[in-house]
Write a protein that holds these residues in place. Structure first.
Motif, PDB file in Angstrom:
ATOM      1  N   LEU A 283      54.943 133.124  53.968  1.00  0.00           N
ATOM      2  CA  LEU A 283      56.061 132.818  54.958  1.00  0.00           C
ATOM      3  C   LEU A 283      56.446 133.612  56.089  1.00  0.00           C
ATOM      4  O   LEU A 283      55.856 134.777  55.641  1.00  0.00           O
ATOM      5  CB  LEU A 283      56.779 132.105  53.996  1.00  0.00           C
ATOM      6  CG  LEU A 283      57.299 130.979  53.259  1.00  0.00           C
ATOM      7  CD1 LEU A 283      59.156 131.025  52.339  1.00  0.00           C
ATOM      8  CD2 LEU A 283      56.737 129.634  53.497  1.00  0.00           C
ATOM      9  N   SER A 284      56.073 133.366  57.156  1.00  0.00           N
ATOM     10  CA  SER A 284      55.530 133.882  58.239  1.00  0.00           C
ATOM     11  C   SER A 284      57.515 135.062  58.013  1.00  0.00           C
ATOM     12  O   SER A 284      58.946 134.043  57.280  1.00  0.00           O
ATOM     13  CB  SER A 284      56.359 133.238  60.197  1.00  0.00           C
ATOM     14  OG  SER A 284      57.575 132.761  59.454  1.00  0.00           O
ATOM     15  N   ASN A 285      57.663 136.163  58.574  1.00  0.00           N
ATOM     16  CA  ASN A 285      58.936 136.751  58.936  1.00  0.00           C
ATOM     17  C   ASN A 285      59.882 136.410  59.630  1.00  0.00           C
ATOM     18  O   ASN A 285      61.481 136.940  59.338  1.00  0.00           O
ATOM     19  CB  ASN A 285      58.577 138.123  59.340  1.00  0.00           C
ATOM     20  CG  ASN A 285      58.027 138.368  61.057  1.00  0.00           C
ATOM     21  OD1 ASN A 285      57.778 137.287  61.540  1.00  0.00           O
ATOM     22  ND2 ASN A 285      57.727 139.682  61.595  1.00  0.00           N
TER      23      ASN A 285
ATOM     24  N   TYR B 232      61.307 132.924  58.627  1.00  0.00           N
ATOM     25  CA  TYR B 232      62.122 131.989  57.529  1.00  0.00           C
ATOM     26  C   TYR B 232      63.413 133.310  56.868  1.00  0.00           C
ATOM     27  O   TYR B 232      63.075 134.443  57.028  1.00  0.00           O
ATOM     28  CB  TYR B 232      60.494 132.646  56.242  1.00  0.00           C
ATOM     29  CG  TYR B 232      61.314 132.285  54.850  1.00  0.00           C
ATOM     30  CD1 TYR B 232      61.614 130.219  54.749  1.00  0.00           C
ATOM     31  CD2 TYR B 232      62.499 133.115  53.731  1.00  0.00           C
ATOM     32  CE1 TYR B 232      61.765 129.574  54.021  1.00  0.00           C
ATOM     33  CE2 TYR B 232      63.019 131.720  52.662  1.00  0.00           C
ATOM     34  CZ  TYR B 232      62.555 130.462  52.552  1.00  0.00           C
ATOM     35  OH  TYR B 232      63.190 130.131  51.085  1.00  0.00           O
ATOM     36  N   PRO B 233      64.550 132.439  57.126  1.00  0.00           N
ATOM     37  CA  PRO B 233      64.601 131.475  57.061  1.00  0.00           C
ATOM     38  C   PRO B 233      64.237 130.295  57.735  1.00  0.00           C
ATOM     39  O   PRO B 233      64.500 129.319  57.988  1.00  0.00           O
ATOM     40  CB  PRO B 233      65.551 131.655  55.173  1.00  0.00           C
ATOM     41  CG  PRO B 233      66.534 131.934  56.326  1.00  0.00           C
ATOM     42  CD  PRO B 233      65.169 132.993  56.463  1.00  0.00           C
TER      43      PRO B 233
ATOM     44  N   CYS C 254      59.876 128.066  58.924  1.00  0.00           N
ATOM     45  CA  CYS C 254      59.612 127.575  57.363  1.00  0.00           C
ATOM     46  C   CYS C 254      57.591 127.329  58.434  1.00  0.00           C
ATOM     47  O   CYS C 254      57.450 126.359  58.777  1.00  0.00           O
ATOM     48  CB  CYS C 254      59.281 126.739  56.893  1.00  0.00           C
ATOM     49  SG  CYS C 254      59.076 127.254  55.228  1.00  0.00           S
TER      50      CYS C 254
ATOM     51  N   ILE D 107      59.569 136.117  47.024  1.00  0.00           N
ATOM     52  CA  ILE D 107      61.003 135.098  46.691  1.00  0.00           C
ATOM     53  C   ILE D 107      61.475 134.434  45.522  1.00  0.00           C
ATOM     54  O   ILE D 107      62.661 134.448  45.039  1.00  0.00           O
ATOM     55  CB  ILE D 107      60.931 134.136  47.832  1.00  0.00           C
ATOM     56  CG1 ILE D 107      60.784 134.606  49.508  1.00  0.00           C
ATOM     57  CG2 ILE D 107      61.959 132.615  47.838  1.00  0.00           C
ATOM     58  CD1 ILE D 107      60.599 133.818  50.452  1.00  0.00           C
TER      59      ILE D 107
ATOM     60  N   ARG E   6      57.625 136.155  51.310  1.00  0.00           N
ATOM     61  CA  ARG E   6      57.708 136.042  53.062  1.00  0.00           C
ATOM     62  C   ARG E   6      57.298 138.079  53.411  1.00  0.00           C
ATOM     63  O   ARG E   6      57.551 138.435  52.717  1.00  0.00           O
ATOM     64  CB  ARG E   6      59.489 136.155  53.435  1.00  0.00           C
ATOM     65  CG  ARG E   6      60.030 136.503  54.021  1.00  0.00           C
ATOM     66  CD  ARG E   6      61.339 136.452  54.583  1.00  0.00           C
ATOM     67  NE  ARG E   6      62.008 136.822  55.877  1.00  0.00           N
ATOM     68  CZ  ARG E   6      62.221 138.337  56.686  1.00  0.00           C
ATOM     69  NH1 ARG E   6      61.326 139.216  55.878  1.00  0.00           N
ATOM     70  NH2 ARG E   6      62.296 138.363  57.883  1.00  0.00           N
TER      71      ARG E   6
END
Length: 156
Positions: free
Chosen positions: A16-18, A20-21, A24, A71, A104
């Motif tokens: 997931l990209s930085n 996130y959250p 998404c 995560i 992440r």
């Protein structure tokens, strides 16, 4: 009597990209050896490695960084068979057993797919809708199962 299938131990990462959250988006890489085939970073587990150690090594090798936070992980190993056109390349294995991780990117992490043995020719962070539009190969059912699990757990 059918021969017992042989599966290669492997790890795969939903990166997931930085952002996130709050946002998404999932990293997909286009395979450098197969134009138009997009997939998650993945790779074999070397002798003496555990799955987490292999995850960090493979991310460094494939996307140029291991600067990620884990995560969660999928609770079991998932298996798939290689398609007929890949069996010769992957001999003596019939397929792979994979451990999936949801990770992440850390804030300062930099993606660099131009690694020593570059596996990807391009990469993109995509939303779930585009993820399932772009991924349309034999791993799609496996990806769907893993994504659904992480959605049900509230991560995605």
């Amino acid at each position: 009597m059918e021969k017992e299938k042989k599966y290669r131990a492997n790890v795969a990462a939903i990166v997931l990209s930085n952002k996130y959250p709050f946002e998404c988006r999932i990293l997909l890489g286009e395979r450098s050896d197969m134009k138009g085939i997009w997939q998650l970073p993945q790779g074999g587990i070397d002798k003496g490695e555990d799955a987490k150690k292999a995850l960090f090594r493979e991310l460094k090798e494939e996307i140029g960084t291991d600067e990620v936070e884990i995560i969660s992980s999928y609770p079991e190993w998932l298996y798939y068979d290689f398609p007929a056109n890949a069996k010769a390349k992957m001999y003596p294995y019939d397929g792979q057993k994979q451990k999936y991780f949801l990770v992440r990117l850390k804030d300062k992490a930099k993606i660099d797919i131009h690694t020593k043995d570059a596996e990807f020719s391009a990469y993109e962070f995509v939303n779930l809708k585009k993820f399932f539009e772009v991924v349309n190969h034999f791993k799609k059912p496996l990806y769907s199962k893993v994504i659904k699990h992480f959605q049900e757990k509230g991560y995605i």
